[in-house]
Design a protein around this motif. Structure first.
Motif, PDB file in Angstrom:
ATOM      1  N   LYS A 180       3.398  -8.722  -4.822  1.00 25.01           N
ATOM      2  CA  LYS A 180       2.065  -8.953  -5.365  1.00 25.01           C
ATOM      3  C   LYS A 180       1.994  -8.351  -6.759  1.00 25.01           C
ATOM      4  N   CYS A 181       1.262  -9.020  -7.651  1.00 24.30           N
ATOM      5  CA  CYS A 181       0.925  -8.486  -8.965  1.00 24.30           C
ATOM      6  C   CYS A 181      -0.593  -8.509  -9.067  1.00 24.30           C
ATOM      7  N   GLU A 182      -1.174  -7.358  -9.408  1.00 29.56           N
ATOM      8  CA  GLU A 182      -2.630  -7.257  -9.478  1.00 29.56           C
ATOM      9  C   GLU A 182      -3.024  -6.188 -10.480  1.00 29.56           C
ATOM     10  N   ASN A 183      -3.873  -6.558 -11.432  1.00 31.33           N
ATOM     11  CA  ASN A 183      -4.390  -5.620 -12.432  1.00 31.33           C
ATOM     12  C   ASN A 183      -3.285  -4.832 -13.139  1.00 31.33           C
ATOM     13  N   GLY A 184      -2.175  -5.483 -13.416  1.00 30.47           N
ATOM     14  CA  GLY A 184      -1.071  -4.828 -14.104  1.00 30.47           C
ATOM     15  C   GLY A 184      -0.109  -4.080 -13.194  1.00 30.47           C
ATOM     16  N   TYR A 185      -0.418  -3.986 -11.905  1.00 23.30           N
ATOM     17  CA  TYR A 185       0.456  -3.330 -10.926  1.00 23.30           C
ATOM     18  C   TYR A 185       1.391  -4.370 -10.319  1.00 23.30           C
ATOM     19  N   ARG A 186       2.635  -3.976 -10.107  1.00 21.19           N
ATOM     20  CA  ARG A 186       3.601  -4.853  -9.453  1.00 21.19           C
ATOM     21  C   ARG A 186       4.068  -4.160  -8.180  1.00 21.19           C
ATOM     22  N   PHE A 187       3.904  -4.828  -7.054  1.00 24.33           N
ATOM     23  CA  PHE A 187       4.262  -4.298  -5.741  1.00 24.33           C
ATOM     24  C   PHE A 187       5.491  -5.034  -5.227  1.00 24.33           C
ATOM     25  N   GLY A 188       6.511  -4.302  -4.801  1.00 27.23           N
ATOM     26  CA  GLY A 188       7.710  -4.946  -4.288  1.00 27.23           C
ATOM     27  C   GLY A 188       8.648  -3.941  -3.662  1.00 27.23           C
ATOM     28  N   ILE A 189       9.870  -4.394  -3.417  1.00 26.26           N
ATOM     29  CA  ILE A 189      10.870  -3.527  -2.788  1.00 26.26           C
ATOM     30  C   ILE A 189      12.203  -3.684  -3.503  1.00 26.26           C
ATOM     31  N   PHE A 190      13.104  -2.760  -3.219  1.00 28.29           N
ATOM     32  CA  PHE A 190      14.494  -2.878  -3.615  1.00 28.29           C
ATOM     33  C   PHE A 190      15.254  -3.342  -2.387  1.00 28.29           C
ATOM     34  N   SER A 191      16.086  -4.322  -2.537  1.00 31.12           N
ATOM     35  CA  SER A 191      16.864  -4.827  -1.409  1.00 31.12           C
ATOM     36  C   SER A 191      17.794  -3.751  -0.875  1.00 31.12           C
ATOM     37  N   ASN A 192      17.836  -3.640   0.451  1.00 32.67           N
ATOM     38  CA  ASN A 192      18.781  -2.746   1.145  1.00 32.67           C
ATOM     39  C   ASN A 192      18.670  -1.289   0.743  1.00 32.67           C
ATOM     40  N   GLU A 193      17.462  -0.842   0.398  1.00 32.50           N
ATOM     41  CA  GLU A 193      17.290   0.556   0.004  1.00 32.50           C
ATOM     42  C   GLU A 193      17.299   1.475   1.225  1.00 32.50           C
ATOM     43  N   GLU A 194      16.484   1.167   2.211  1.00 30.68           N
ATOM     44  CA  GLU A 194      16.432   1.948   3.449  1.00 30.68           C
ATOM     45  C   GLU A 194      15.687   1.148   4.511  1.00 30.68           C
ATOM     46  N   ASN A 195      15.763   1.601   5.760  1.00 27.37           N
ATOM     47  CA  ASN A 195      15.184   0.834   6.862  1.00 27.37           C
ATOM     48  C   ASN A 195      13.686   1.034   7.045  1.00 27.37           C
ATOM     49  N   ARG A 196      13.171   2.199   6.718  1.00 23.94           N
ATOM     50  CA  ARG A 196      11.742   2.456   6.916  1.00 23.94           C
ATOM     51  C   ARG A 196      10.929   1.592   5.951  1.00 23.94           C
ATOM     52  N   HIS A 220       8.462   0.143   3.402  1.00 26.52           N
ATOM     53  CA  HIS A 220       7.770   0.756   2.270  1.00 26.52           C
ATOM     54  C   HIS A 220       7.593  -0.285   1.175  1.00 26.52           C
ATOM     55  N   VAL A 221       6.824   0.077   0.182  1.00 31.98           N
ATOM     56  CA  VAL A 221       6.633  -0.768  -0.991  1.00 31.98           C
ATOM     57  C   VAL A 221       6.637   0.141  -2.220  1.00 31.98           C
TER      58      VAL A 221
END
Length: 78
Positions: A6-22, A24-25
Protein backbone atom coordinates in the motif's frame (compact mmCIF):
# COMPACT_ATOMS: atom_id res chain seq x y z
CA UNK A 1 11.73 -4.11 -0.88
CA UNK A 2 9.13 -6.19 -2.63
CA UNK A 3 6.22 -6.21 -2.87
CA UNK A 4 4.61 -2.93 -1.88
CA UNK A 5 1.25 -3.58 -0.18
CA UNK A 6 0.00 0.00 0.00
CA UNK A 7 1.06 3.60 -0.65
CA UNK A 8 -0.77 6.29 1.32
CA UNK A 9 0.08 9.91 2.13
CA UNK A 10 3.71 9.39 1.14
CA UNK A 11 4.08 6.18 3.21
CA UNK A 12 5.01 2.93 1.49
CA UNK A 13 4.03 -0.32 3.21
CA UNK A 14 5.61 -3.61 2.15
CA UNK A 15 7.94 -6.46 2.99
CA UNK A 16 11.33 -7.85 2.11
CA UNK A 17 11.14 -11.28 0.55
CA UNK A 18 12.36 -14.14 2.76
CA UNK A 19 13.35 -11.87 5.64
CA UNK A 20 11.77 -13.89 8.45
CA UNK A 21 8.71 -16.02 9.20
CA UNK A 22 6.89 -13.80 11.69
CA UNK A 23 4.37 -11.66 9.81
CA UNK A 24 5.30 -8.01 9.64
CA UNK A 25 5.25 -4.97 7.39
CA UNK A 26 7.86 -2.29 6.80
CA UNK A 27 6.87 1.34 6.28
CA UNK A 28 9.00 4.01 4.63
CA UNK A 29 8.66 7.73 4.11
CA UNK A 30 11.59 9.91 3.08
CA UNK A 31 14.55 8.79 5.22
CA UNK A 32 12.42 7.22 7.97
CA UNK A 33 11.49 3.57 8.39
CA UNK A 34 9.66 1.32 10.81
CA UNK A 35 8.87 -2.36 11.14
CA UNK A 36 5.45 -3.37 12.46
CA UNK A 37 4.58 -6.88 13.65
CA UNK A 38 1.27 -8.24 12.34
CA UNK A 39 1.20 -11.15 14.77
CA UNK A 40 0.29 -12.04 17.39
CA UNK A 41 -0.78 -8.40 17.71
CA UNK A 42 -0.07 -5.31 15.64
CA UNK A 43 2.83 -3.61 17.43
CA UNK A 44 5.98 -1.66 16.71
CA UNK A 45 9.08 -3.80 16.20
CA UNK A 46 11.56 -1.09 15.18
CA UNK A 47 11.58 2.62 14.40
CA UNK A 48 14.18 4.73 12.67
CA UNK A 49 13.21 8.37 12.50
CA UNK A 50 9.43 8.57 12.82
CA UNK A 51 8.04 10.82 15.58
CA UNK A 52 5.54 9.38 18.09
CA UNK A 53 2.56 11.16 16.51
CA UNK A 54 3.48 9.79 13.09
CA UNK A 55 3.93 6.29 14.50
CA UNK A 56 0.40 6.43 15.92
CA UNK A 57 -0.96 7.16 12.43
CA UNK A 58 1.17 4.39 10.92
CA UNK A 59 -0.02 1.84 13.49
CA UNK A 60 -3.62 2.90 12.88
CA UNK A 61 -3.18 2.42 9.12
CA UNK A 62 -1.72 -1.05 9.71
CA UNK A 63 -4.61 -1.98 12.01
CA UNK A 64 -7.14 -0.77 9.43
CA UNK A 65 -5.43 -2.86 6.72
CA UNK A 66 -4.32 -5.76 8.92
CA UNK A 67 -6.27 -8.56 7.20
CA UNK A 68 -5.31 -7.34 3.73
CA UNK A 69 -1.62 -7.08 4.73
CA UNK A 70 -1.71 -10.57 6.26
CA UNK A 71 -3.31 -11.99 3.13
CA UNK A 72 -0.73 -10.34 0.88
CA UNK A 73 2.09 -11.46 3.17
CA UNK A 74 0.89 -15.09 3.06
CA UNK A 75 0.49 -14.98 -0.71
CA UNK A 76 4.00 -13.68 -1.20
CA UNK A 77 5.95 -15.60 1.46
CA UNK A 78 4.18 -18.94 1.81
Amino acid sequence: MSPTFKCENGYRFGIFSNEENRMHVHVYKENNSAKIWLEPLVELADNKGFQEKELSKIIQTVIENEEEFKSKYRAHIR
